[in-house]
Design a protein around this motif. Structure first.
Motif, PDB file in Angstrom:
ATOM      1  N   GLN A 281       4.116 -16.818 -12.036  1.00 51.60           N
ATOM      2  CA  GLN A 281       3.788 -17.944 -11.152  1.00 51.60           C
ATOM      3  C   GLN A 281       4.450 -17.780  -9.784  1.00 51.60           C
ATOM      4  O   GLN A 281       3.825 -17.992  -8.746  1.00 51.60           O
ATOM      5  N   SER A 282       5.723 -17.373  -9.788  1.00 53.49           N
ATOM      6  CA  SER A 282       6.436 -17.162  -8.519  1.00 53.49           C
ATOM      7  C   SER A 282       5.798 -16.048  -7.706  1.00 53.49           C
ATOM      8  O   SER A 282       5.632 -16.164  -6.489  1.00 53.49           O
ATOM      9  N   LEU A 283       5.441 -14.970  -8.387  1.00 51.78           N
ATOM     10  CA  LEU A 283       4.816 -13.843  -7.695  1.00 51.78           C
ATOM     11  C   LEU A 283       3.451 -14.224  -7.132  1.00 51.78           C
ATOM     12  O   LEU A 283       3.081 -13.788  -6.038  1.00 51.78           O
ATOM     13  N   THR A 284       2.708 -15.044  -7.856  1.00 53.87           N
ATOM     14  CA  THR A 284       1.400 -15.489  -7.385  1.00 53.87           C
ATOM     15  C   THR A 284       1.554 -16.332  -6.118  1.00 53.87           C
ATOM     16  O   THR A 284       0.789 -16.175  -5.162  1.00 53.87           O
ATOM     17  N   ARG A 285       2.575 -17.198  -6.101  1.00 56.81           N
ATOM     18  CA  ARG A 285       2.845 -17.993  -4.887  1.00 56.81           C
ATOM     19  C   ARG A 285       3.252 -17.075  -3.735  1.00 56.81           C
ATOM     20  O   ARG A 285       2.807 -17.239  -2.599  1.00 56.81           O
ATOM     21  N   LEU A 286       4.107 -16.102  -4.039  1.00 51.48           N
ATOM     22  CA  LEU A 286       4.560 -15.165  -3.020  1.00 51.48           C
ATOM     23  C   LEU A 286       3.376 -14.382  -2.457  1.00 51.48           C
ATOM     24  O   LEU A 286       3.240 -14.228  -1.239  1.00 51.48           O
ATOM     25  N   LYS A 287       2.502 -13.933  -3.332  1.00 54.45           N
ATOM     26  CA  LYS A 287       1.326 -13.156  -2.928  1.00 54.45           C
ATOM     27  C   LYS A 287       0.438 -13.970  -1.984  1.00 54.45           C
ATOM     28  O   LYS A 287      -0.092 -13.437  -1.007  1.00 54.45           O
ATOM     29  N   ALA A 288       0.292 -15.241  -2.265  1.00 53.94           N
ATOM     30  CA  ALA A 288      -0.565 -16.102  -1.439  1.00 53.94           C
ATOM     31  C   ALA A 288      -0.036 -16.231  -0.012  1.00 53.94           C
ATOM     32  O   ALA A 288      -0.805 -16.463   0.914  1.00 53.94           O
ATOM     33  N   GLY A 289       1.264 -16.058   0.167  1.00 51.68           N
ATOM     34  CA  GLY A 289       1.853 -16.214   1.489  1.00 51.68           C
ATOM     35  C   GLY A 289       1.973 -14.931   2.296  1.00 51.68           C
ATOM     36  O   GLY A 289       2.478 -14.949   3.414  1.00 51.68           O
ATOM     37  N   ILE A 290       1.501 -13.821   1.761  1.00 54.62           N
ATOM     38  CA  ILE A 290       1.618 -12.550   2.477  1.00 54.62           C
ATOM     39  C   ILE A 290       0.506 -12.450   3.518  1.00 54.62           C
ATOM     40  O   ILE A 290      -0.675 -12.596   3.189  1.00 54.62           O
ATOM     41  N   PRO A 291       0.867 -12.190   4.764  1.00 49.47           N
ATOM     42  CA  PRO A 291      -0.162 -12.051   5.807  1.00 49.47           C
ATOM     43  C   PRO A 291      -1.095 -10.874   5.498  1.00 49.47           C
ATOM     44  O   PRO A 291      -0.680  -9.888   4.894  1.00 49.47           O
ATOM     45  N   ASP A 292      -2.328 -10.981   5.921  1.00 56.06           N
ATOM     46  CA  ASP A 292      -3.338  -9.948   5.666  1.00 56.06           C
ATOM     47  C   ASP A 292      -2.931  -8.579   6.189  1.00 56.06           C
ATOM     48  O   ASP A 292      -3.309  -7.562   5.630  1.00 56.06           O
ATOM     49  N   ASP A 293      -2.165  -8.546   7.274  1.00 56.58           N
ATOM     50  CA  ASP A 293      -1.815  -7.262   7.876  1.00 56.58           C
ATOM     51  C   ASP A 293      -0.551  -6.632   7.285  1.00 56.58           C
ATOM     52  O   ASP A 293      -0.131  -5.569   7.709  1.00 56.58           O
ATOM     53  N   ASP A 294       0.049  -7.250   6.282  1.00 56.47           N
ATOM     54  CA  ASP A 294       1.267  -6.716   5.656  1.00 56.47           C
ATOM     55  C   ASP A 294       0.895  -5.952   4.382  1.00 56.47           C
ATOM     56  O   ASP A 294       1.179  -6.382   3.264  1.00 56.47           O
ATOM     57  N   LEU A 295       0.237  -4.811   4.570  1.00 60.76           N
ATOM     58  CA  LEU A 295      -0.297  -4.022   3.465  1.00 60.76           C
ATOM     59  C   LEU A 295       0.791  -3.545   2.505  1.00 60.76           C
ATOM     60  O   LEU A 295       0.628  -3.641   1.283  1.00 60.76           O
TER      61      LEU A 295
END
Length: 182
Positions: A126-140
């Protein structure tokens, strides 16, 4: 995790000092694997002894030494990128060892061990899913690291489901309340 190779990769574009390498490593991995600055400098010392990096000039006014990758270091880095990581060469899986030991240890409720781990794995997922949602598109780079962590957490949950199914269908030593491990 190969800190050595990570530092070589960060030095490939140009010379840097230890704190820059620490910050860039943590930024590239989404701070999933924080580094101790002592670990960075001890790794740089080993790389310097191995001829893979060298000090680039004298220390600056703040005493910082800038390191540069050598041709030997570039070859080591190219070899690392060109070589797959075998599953068998990864570190021992503490959870697999824990469950294997729990099965044969009197007084241990293996199902409870599995359930405790499942709760933790689900919380991490759950924490990782929240973290993933906040990653900018350009931060590959960060997105790739977090994706890896999400897939590993999902795989752990699936494996725990399989362990629990095995526990339901396979006889294993009975645990006795008087022998409970604390």
């Amino acid at each position: 995790m190969s800190i050595k190779h990570g530092l070589l990769a960060l030095l490939a574009p140009g010379p840097k000092y230890g704190y820059q390498l620490k910050a860039e490593f943590e930024a590239a991995t989404g701070a999933a694997w924080p580094l101790n600055i002592g670990q960075v400098y001890s790794t740089l010392q080993r790389l310097e002894k191995g001829g893979q990096v060298e000090a680039d000039g004298e220390p600056d006014d703040d005493g910082r030494v800038v390191y540069a990758i050598t041709p030997t270091g570039r070859q080591e880095l190219a070899d690392w990128f060109g070589t797959p990581i075998a599953q068998e060469s990864r570190p021992r899986d503490e959870l697999a060892i824990k469950l294997a030991m729990a099965v044969g240890t009197p007084g241990v409720d293996v199902r409870q061990v599995v359930q405790t781990q499942r709760r933790q794995a689900m919380s991490s997922l759950q924490s990782l899913t929240r973290l993933k949602a906040g990653i900018p598109d350009d931060d590959l780079a960060r997105a790739m690291v977090v994706d890896s962590m999400v897939f590993l957490a999902e795989a752990e949950v699936s494996w725990l489901d399989r362990c629990e199914a095995r526990l339901r269908t396979t006889p294993h030593p009975a645990t006795s309340p008087k022998e409970t491990v604390q």
